[in-house]
Design a protein around this motif. Sequence first.
Motif: not given
Length: 191
Positions: A20, A28, A32, A146, A149, A154, A190
């Motif tokens: 991220l 990012a 999280y 990744l 996002l 994410i 998040k």
Amino acid sequence: MYARIFGLAAVAACLAMPVLAAVDLNDAAGSYTVNPASSSIRFSIGKVGGGGLDGAFGRFKGSIRIDNSDVGRSQVNFTIYPESVGTGQGRIDAFLRSDAVFDAANSPEIQFRSTSVTRTSDTTALVSGRLTARGKTFAEKFTAELGGLKGGTIKFHVTGKVLRSRYGMDVGTPIYSNIVDFDMTLTGKKG
């Protein structure tokens, strides 16, 4: 075998942070919480002559904190509950939970705590940390990529290999491989 599985899960969580950060730290950055409902921790163990053992963990939790000023200071913490192991075969699941492998009654958690995160490309990172299973702690590494996002969510694809013998889970070797391959999809929210 299962120690490797837990190690991979922990590594996956750690790798998610660096990936991220590599793509866009400003977007990012933050903390999280891993959502088990949209995540998976799968593992496989090879066997001489083919076949082997495939399974997954149904219960786990984790958190990822991505530091936008210094990716290396990002953190991944992960806990897997070995009693939730599932292979689709009740007898094998019970054996894996027993004191021969996970010893879930006396060691109800497998934990991974990151010690460093190193970006390896624009979308990947190497997450290093300490994996603890059955009272034994060793350094382990996982690769995270990744996967997306969007809207405060994410997604990471995490892979890694763990030697199960280090954690006292070497029953069945050399017929079954000492290496546990982890393949994880981790989705974090998040907040």
